[in-house]
Design a protein around this motif. Structure first.
Motif, short mmCIF file in Angstrom:
data_model
loop_
_atom_site.label_atom_id
_atom_site.label_comp_id
_atom_site.label_asym_id
_atom_site.label_seq_id
_atom_site.Cartn_x
_atom_site.Cartn_y
_atom_site.Cartn_z
N SER A 1 -87.20 -21.79 63.03
CA SER A 1 -88.65 -22.29 63.24
C SER A 1 -89.35 -21.28 63.73
CB SER A 1 -88.91 -23.83 63.49
OG SER A 1 -88.17 -24.71 62.45
N LEU A 2 -89.10 -20.92 65.03
CA LEU A 2 -89.97 -19.35 65.65
C LEU A 2 -89.61 -18.85 64.61
CD1 LEU A 2 -88.36 -20.41 69.15
CD2 LEU A 2 -90.70 -20.64 67.97
N SER A 3 -88.96 -17.81 64.03
CA SER A 3 -88.68 -17.04 63.14
C SER A 3 -90.06 -16.80 61.90
CB SER A 3 -87.58 -16.49 62.99
OG SER A 3 -86.35 -16.14 64.19
N ARG A 4 -89.55 -18.52 61.47
CA ARG A 4 -90.30 -18.39 60.38
C ARG A 4 -91.63 -18.58 60.86
NH1 ARG A 4 -85.24 -21.61 59.20
NH2 ARG A 4 -84.44 -20.28 57.47
N ILE A 5 -91.93 -18.77 61.35
CA ILE A 5 -93.56 -18.92 61.89
C ILE A 5 -94.32 -17.21 61.58
CG2 ILE A 5 -96.19 -18.72 63.38
CD1 ILE A 5 -94.20 -21.11 65.01
N ALA A 6 -93.33 -16.39 61.85
CA ALA A 6 -93.91 -14.75 61.31
C ALA A 6 -93.75 -14.78 59.89
CB ALA A 6 -93.06 -13.83 62.02
N LEU B 1 -89.79 -15.45 70.66
CA LEU B 1 -88.79 -16.11 71.75
C LEU B 1 -87.71 -16.94 70.75
CD1 LEU B 1 -92.46 -18.24 72.38
CD2 LEU B 1 -90.79 -16.70 73.56
N ALA B 2 -87.24 -16.16 69.31
CA ALA B 2 -85.91 -16.73 68.64
C ALA B 2 -84.63 -16.28 69.15
CB ALA B 2 -86.45 -16.59 67.36
N PRO B 3 -84.92 -15.17 69.08
CA PRO B 3 -83.45 -14.44 70.07
C PRO B 3 -83.59 -14.99 71.31
CG PRO B 3 -85.41 -12.45 69.41
CD PRO B 3 -85.66 -14.14 68.30
#
Length: 482
Positions: free
Chosen positions: A281-286, A453-455
């Motif tokens: 989800s954090l990566s998909r925001i970007a 924040l994802a990685p």
């Protein structure tokens, strides 16, 4: 997983799983094509509707918002009425919504038609993925996911240049008409090749849960959307967010008392599912921000036409397509945790590099950054989409696909809203009358910071997580239930 393909197939014929995968992928192709074509056309459509280009993101978020509202019900509806019937009806509803979009006379009529499209898309994508999960074994999941995503990746490749060509030389209305023949063909192929697949219905349909979860998601996402565009009074935004928070609280209480709630938070006890959901989800925001920011930057900041913009933004999808063929080998070599941490960090760094794009950059250099970004992002999301189901049992597969896809779409919606808010904040802080290149740079850097924040969180994943799927030589880890 669930039942093997032999148990699911009709006694009169057996269809190769790869054929079914390509039919499902074609539906995803139509959905991805629609979104990327529309993103390129937004500035031109804004002039047609006499609207502010920055407010046109409502045409994207209204669709994603409807997805988030109705996706939670998709798995349960498929179990009750059959995957084939629901998948076919979803394609038909999406196609009908496309026709209504093409006929929309105003921006708000377009928004309403996009919500009709979203109701179809809410069933089309997760039920299509559920069909795939029910016809392949876990050992074949990585390879099958790669096959499934190839046609779906072609949509973003074709979309930007096609959208630019259509709005430059034809009319924006045709960006929706292109869905019609694809949708009709999809309905025919589903009817011929896909067998009806149902799971036993053990409990009654959670209508109260659907109402509470849908209200919570709609109010929260629409409140964020209104706030990001800087329209509406403060009390309207506060009322939307407050109603969303209250509905979310009521749903939490309801879910704890219900055996099979619409969104089953007990799935978060599975470590691989929880980590994939949170980090993804954090990566998909970007990723959700890219289709909004890139065309706007190239057209408003660089002065490109829609056709010129589309000829640049599609390059990232070529990188994504190139990765599909070799993703299984990368996962087998590196394992899931290494991909989600180091490859994820590299993809985020390349995303942040987009903030430095300027008109005097050589086009080959911009192409290289977008190509590499698409390549490594594709590997990252292949890993997220696969490991999410590594430890999910067959009886929970419908609930897991609905749950995962709901939050996937929420993250994409947030990406558009967050990037629009960051862009508006930069414009206000700098005192610009319209968005300038530094404002786009600020927005890119903000969403990249969120994505990074994802990685960081993915480092907490077990080294052997998903080894059964990837074939990585690390000692397989067991599913952790906390």
């Amino acid at each position: 997983m669930s039942a093997p393909p032999e148990a699911l197939a009709s006694p009169h014929r057996r269809v190769r799983p790869r054929t079914i995968l390509m039919i499902v992928a074609s539906a995803m192709f139509m959905e991805q094509l629609d979104g990327t074509v529309l993103a390129t056309a937004l500035p031109t459509m804004a002039r047609s509707f006499h609207a502010d280009p920055l407010h046109m993101n409502v045409a994207l978020t209204s669709y994603l918002l409807t997805l988030a509202m109705f996706i939670p019900a998709s798995g349960r509806i498929a179990d009750r009425f059959g995957s084939k019937s629901v998948f076919r009806a979803a394609i038909g509803l999406f196609t009908l919504g496309s026709i209504c979009c093409a006929q929309a006379p105003t921006l708000w009529a377009l928004v309403a038609a996009r919500m009709l499209q979203g109701a179809g898309g809410a069933m089309m994508s997760p039920v299509g993925r559920l069909v795939m999960l029910r016809v392949v074994s876990k050992a074949e999941l990585v390879q099958s996911m790669a096959w499934l995503m190839i046609p779906a990746t072609i949509g973003p490749i074709v979309g930007p240049p096609l959208g630019g060509f259509i709005v430059t030389y034809l009319s924006w209305h045709w960006i929706f008409y292109v869905n019609v023949p694809i949708g009709i063909l999809g309905i025919v192929l589903v009817t011929i090749f896909i067998d009806e697949m149902k799971e036993p219905v053990r409990t009654k349909f959670d209508l109260r849960g659907l109402f509470l979860s849908g209200t919570a998601l709609a109010c929260l996402m629409f409140g964020i959307e209104v706030a990001s565009r800087g329209v509406g009074s403060g009390w309207i935004i506060a009322a939307l967010l407050g109603a969303g928070a209250a509905s979310a609280g009521l749903y939490t209480v309801h879910a704890r008392r219900t055996e099979r709630p619409m969104l089953d938070f007990r799935l978060l006890r599975i470590t691989t599912f929880r980590m994939s959901l949170l980090c993804g989800s954090l990566s998909r925001i970007a990723v959700g921000a890219m289709p909004f920011l890139l065309p706007m930057m190239f057209q408003l900041g660089f002065g490109m036409s829609a056709a010129e913009s589309g000829s640049v933004t599609f390059v990232g999808s070529i990188g994504s397509l190139a990765m599909r063929a070799c993703a299984p080998a990368f996962l087998r070599w590196l394992g899931f945790r290494t991909v989600l941490t180091w490859v994820g960090a590299l993809a985020t760094g390349l995303l942040a590099a987009s903030a430095a794009f300027r008109p005097d950059w050589p086009l080959p250099l911009i192409y290289a950054v977008l190509l590499a970004n698409g390549f490594f992002q594709s590997l990252q999301f292949m890993a997220y989409n696969t490991i999410a189901y590594a430890d999910v049992t067959g009886e929970d597969m419908s609930a897991a696909t609905s749950f995962y896809t709901t939050f996937q779409q929420m993250a994409l919606t947030l990406g558009i809203a967050v990037s629009a808010a960051a862009l508006a904040a930069s414009i206000a802080a700098t005192g610009h009358a319209q968005p300038m290149l530094p404002d786009f740079s600020a927005a890119f850097l903000f969403v990249a910071a969120v994505s990074f924040l994802a990685p960081l969180l993915a480092t907490r994943l077990d080294k052997g997580a998903g080894a059964e799927l990837s074939g990585h030589r690390e000692r397989p880890g067991r599913a952790k239930i906390v």
